[in-house]
Design a protein around this motif. Sequence first.
Motif, PDB file in Angstrom:
ATOM      1  N   GLY A  48       0.447   8.827  -5.312  1.00  0.00           N
ATOM      2  CA  GLY A  48       0.259  10.106  -4.606  1.00  0.00           C
ATOM      3  C   GLY A  48      -0.969   9.898  -4.065  1.00  0.00           C
ATOM      4  N   LEU A  49      -1.727   8.840  -3.962  1.00  0.00           N
ATOM      5  CA  LEU A  49      -3.125   8.737  -3.212  1.00  0.00           C
ATOM      6  C   LEU A  49      -2.874   8.415  -1.897  1.00  0.00           C
ATOM      7  N   PRO A  50      -3.418   9.119  -0.845  1.00  0.00           N
ATOM      8  CA  PRO A  50      -3.523   8.509   0.374  1.00  0.00           C
ATOM      9  C   PRO A  50      -4.200   7.380   0.510  1.00  0.00           C
ATOM     10  N   VAL A  51      -3.648   6.465   1.561  1.00  0.00           N
ATOM     11  CA  VAL A  51      -4.210   4.964   1.713  1.00  0.00           C
ATOM     12  C   VAL A  51      -4.839   4.796   2.882  1.00  0.00           C
ATOM     13  N   VAL A  52      -5.831   3.976   2.691  1.00  0.00           N
ATOM     14  CA  VAL A  52      -6.808   3.600   3.794  1.00  0.00           C
ATOM     15  C   VAL A  52      -6.612   1.890   4.260  1.00  0.00           C
ATOM     16  N   SER A  53      -6.505   1.521   5.418  1.00  0.00           N
ATOM     17  CA  SER A  53      -6.357   0.012   5.857  1.00  0.00           C
ATOM     18  C   SER A  53      -6.829  -0.126   6.991  1.00  0.00           C
ATOM     19  N   GLU A  54      -7.382  -1.566   7.340  1.00  0.00           N
ATOM     20  CA  GLU A  54      -8.010  -1.756   8.412  1.00  0.00           C
ATOM     21  C   GLU A  54      -7.222  -2.268   9.378  1.00  0.00           C
ATOM     22  N   ILE A  55      -7.324  -1.914  10.606  1.00  0.00           N
ATOM     23  CA  ILE A  55      -6.318  -2.348  11.922  1.00  0.00           C
ATOM     24  C   ILE A  55      -7.357  -3.245  12.619  1.00  0.00           C
ATOM     25  N   LEU A  56      -6.742  -4.163  13.073  1.00  0.00           N
ATOM     26  CA  LEU A  56      -7.407  -5.406  13.886  1.00  0.00           C
ATOM     27  C   LEU A  56      -7.119  -5.204  15.622  1.00  0.00           C
ATOM     28  N   GLU A  57      -6.216  -4.854  15.887  1.00  0.00           N
ATOM     29  CA  GLU A  57      -5.789  -4.589  17.184  1.00  0.00           C
ATOM     30  C   GLU A  57      -4.741  -3.492  17.476  1.00  0.00           C
ATOM     31  N   SER A  58      -4.663  -3.005  18.629  1.00  0.00           N
ATOM     32  CA  SER A  58      -3.733  -1.793  18.979  1.00  0.00           C
ATOM     33  C   SER A  58      -2.257  -2.185  18.783  1.00  0.00           C
ATOM     34  N   SER A  59      -2.152  -3.610  19.114  1.00  0.00           N
ATOM     35  CA  SER A  59      -0.435  -3.892  18.825  1.00  0.00           C
ATOM     36  C   SER A  59       0.163  -3.652  17.355  1.00  0.00           C
ATOM     37  N   GLN A  60      -0.801  -3.331  16.479  1.00  0.00           N
ATOM     38  CA  GLN A  60      -0.676  -3.268  15.035  1.00  0.00           C
ATOM     39  C   GLN A  60      -0.284  -1.964  14.746  1.00  0.00           C
ATOM     40  N   LEU A  61      -0.438  -0.793  15.698  1.00  0.00           N
ATOM     41  CA  LEU A  61      -0.312   0.563  15.590  1.00  0.00           C
ATOM     42  C   LEU A  61       0.884   0.956  14.901  1.00  0.00           C
ATOM     43  N   PRO A  62       2.203   0.501  15.206  1.00  0.00           N
ATOM     44  CA  PRO A  62       3.511   0.753  14.619  1.00  0.00           C
ATOM     45  C   PRO A  62       3.671   0.257  13.276  1.00  0.00           C
ATOM     46  N   ILE A  63       2.956  -0.503  12.980  1.00  0.00           N
ATOM     47  CA  ILE A  63       2.791  -1.093  11.477  1.00  0.00           C
ATOM     48  C   ILE A  63       2.067   0.054  10.449  1.00  0.00           C
ATOM     49  N   PHE A  64       1.109   0.515  11.158  1.00  0.00           N
ATOM     50  CA  PHE A  64       0.126   1.674  10.602  1.00  0.00           C
ATOM     51  C   PHE A  64       0.943   3.190  10.604  1.00  0.00           C
ATOM     52  N   ALA A  65       1.802   3.196  11.117  1.00  0.00           N
ATOM     53  CA  ALA A  65       2.501   4.593  11.158  1.00  0.00           C
ATOM     54  C   ALA A  65       2.373   5.420   9.868  1.00  0.00           C
ATOM     55  N   ASP A  66       2.572   4.777   8.906  1.00  0.00           N
ATOM     56  CA  ASP A  66       2.634   5.629   7.600  1.00  0.00           C
ATOM     57  C   ASP A  66       1.290   5.506   6.777  1.00  0.00           C
ATOM     58  N   ILE A  67       0.459   4.833   7.313  1.00  0.00           N
ATOM     59  CA  ILE A  67      -1.002   4.581   6.709  1.00  0.00           C
ATOM     60  C   ILE A  67      -1.591   5.779   6.942  1.00  0.00           C
ATOM     61  N   ASP A  68      -2.505   6.352   5.798  1.00  0.00           N
ATOM     62  CA  ASP A  68      -2.996   7.865   6.138  1.00  0.00           C
ATOM     63  C   ASP A  68      -4.225   7.973   6.975  1.00  0.00           C
ATOM     64  N   VAL A  69      -5.179   6.875   6.601  1.00  0.00           N
ATOM     65  CA  VAL A  69      -6.288   6.421   7.524  1.00  0.00           C
ATOM     66  C   VAL A  69      -6.408   5.307   7.731  1.00  0.00           C
ATOM     67  N   ILE A  70      -6.735   4.977   9.386  1.00  0.00           N
ATOM     68  CA  ILE A  70      -6.881   3.743   9.787  1.00  0.00           C
ATOM     69  C   ILE A  70      -8.430   3.431   9.908  1.00  0.00           C
ATOM     70  N   LEU A  92       0.896  -1.242  -0.144  1.00  0.00           N
ATOM     71  CA  LEU A  92       0.040   0.059  -0.124  1.00  0.00           C
ATOM     72  C   LEU A  92       0.774   1.295   0.068  1.00  0.00           C
ATOM     73  N   LEU A  93       1.941   1.163   1.080  1.00  0.00           N
ATOM     74  CA  LEU A  93       2.946   2.261   0.986  1.00  0.00           C
ATOM     75  C   LEU A  93       3.386   2.552  -0.522  1.00  0.00           C
ATOM     76  N   GLU A  94       3.850   1.392  -0.883  1.00  0.00           N
ATOM     77  CA  GLU A  94       4.558   1.614  -2.522  1.00  0.00           C
ATOM     78  C   GLU A  94       3.471   2.284  -3.517  1.00  0.00           C
ATOM     79  N   ALA A  95       2.314   1.874  -3.329  1.00  0.00           N
ATOM     80  CA  ALA A  95       1.072   2.268  -4.210  1.00  0.00           C
ATOM     81  C   ALA A  95       1.021   3.692  -4.050  1.00  0.00           C
ATOM     82  N   LYS A  96       1.094   4.139  -2.830  1.00  0.00           N
ATOM     83  CA  LYS A  96       1.042   5.684  -2.317  1.00  0.00           C
ATOM     84  C   LYS A  96       2.108   6.231  -2.941  1.00  0.00           C
ATOM     85  N   ALA A  97       3.276   5.759  -2.898  1.00  0.00           N
ATOM     86  CA  ALA A  97       4.483   6.658  -3.527  1.00  0.00           C
ATOM     87  C   ALA A  97       4.175   6.726  -5.035  1.00  0.00           C
ATOM     88  N   LYS A  98       3.846   5.632  -5.383  1.00  0.00           N
ATOM     89  CA  LYS A  98       3.687   5.836  -6.944  1.00  0.00           C
ATOM     90  C   LYS A  98       2.633   6.593  -7.580  1.00  0.00           C
TER      91      LYS A  98
END
Length: 345
Positions: free
Chosen positions: A158-180, A150-156
Motif C-alpha cells: 500500500g506504499l506509494p512508490v517513487v522512482s527516477e526518470i531519465l528521459e521523457s520517452s520513459q513517461l509511459p512506463i512511469f504511468a503508475d509510479i506515484d512520484v517521478i 515497484l508496482l508489485e511492492a506498492k500493491a502488496k
Amino acid sequence: MLLFLKQDTTIEELDALATTLKQYGVTCMLGMSNQHAVAELGGNVAALDSEMLKNMDIVEDIRCMEEPYRLASKRHHPEDTVVQIGEVLIGNGHFQTIAGPCSVESREQLFATAEAIKAAGATMLRGGAFKPRTSPYSFQGLREEGIHLLLEAKAKTGLPVVSEILESSQLPIFADIDVIQVGARSMQNYELLKELGKTDKPVLLKRGLANTVHDLLMSAEYILAGGNPNVILCERGIRTFEQSTRNTLDIGAIPVLKSLTHLPVIVDPSHAAGQHRYVAPLARAAVAAGCDGLIIEVHTDPHGALCDGAQALTPPQFADLQEDIRSLHPIIQRTIARENKGRPR
Ligand code: PEP
Ligand code: MN
C-alpha cells in the motif's frame, strides 16, 4: 522591474530601449526619481536577462521587484503547498519519510525492504529502476522490470512508490509510479522538465550537484509553468572542496528555500553523506532545520548492494532513526510555529 537610467540618456536611446523591450513582450513606463529617468517594466519581464540589461550603456542600475521564479515564489503563493500522493500529504506541516533501496535489484530484496521500512513508519517506498551511473560498466538498473517490481511492492504494502526518470520517452512506463524523481544529474534537463509540466504527477526534483538554490527554483518553475503544481524540492548535497563526505549537505538551503518558496522541501542525507554512519546525524539536522520530509536509502544487505551500499542504512538502523525523528518533531514544530509568527525570542 525598475531600470535606473544614466542622466545623459537621449530620447533616441529611450526609443531604442522601448523597441528592444517590445520584442520580449515587455512594456516600459518612464518616470523620474532623484533626477534619474526610471523605466518601470511590465508584461513579460520574466523573459528578460537582467545581466543583459545591466550591460546596456544607458542603464545605471536595475532593481528586480519580483523573483524570476514567479510561480515557485512565496510572494506569488504565500500559503505553503501541500502535495498529495494517494492518501499521503507532504508540505505545510505534513512531514513524510520516503525510504528504500538505491536500486531495485530483485523481488526478494525490494519486498523485504518495503515491509521493513513500512514497519518502521516510512510512508513511501523509493527504488531506482533506471540508474544514472557515473560508469557505463556499473549496474544500470533493472529498467522496466524494476518498475514492475515497484508496482508489485506498492500493491502488496500500500506504499506509494517513487522512482527516477531519465528521459521523457520513459513517461509511459512511469504511468503508475506515484512520484517521478528527477535526479541531480537531470535537474537542468529542461526538455524533460517541460514534459513533466504537462502531467499532473508529483515530481521530486533534486538539486543538481553544482547548482544554486536559485537554479533549483528556476527548474521547478519549468514544471509549474507547464501547469503541474505538484513539485517537491530535494536538497541532496552539493559538490564542494570538502572530501570527507560524498557531497556537502547544504543545511542552509533548507531555511532559505522555506523562505523563498511555498513548495515542500525534503532532504536526502544518504547521497550527501555517502557513508551510512553520517546519515542519521545529517537527517536529524535536516529535520531540525525545518524540512518537510526525508528520503533515505535502506538495504537489507548493504555489503551486497549493487549501488550505493556504503550509504545504505540497514532496516534496524532506519527504525532507530525514525524513533529519533519522531521525538524531535514536537520540538521542531513548536519552533517553526514560533518563527512563522515572528514572535520576539
Ligand atoms: C538516487 O536517488 O539514487 C540518486 C541517483 O540520487 P541523486 O540524483 O541525488 O544523485
Ligand atoms: Mn543512490
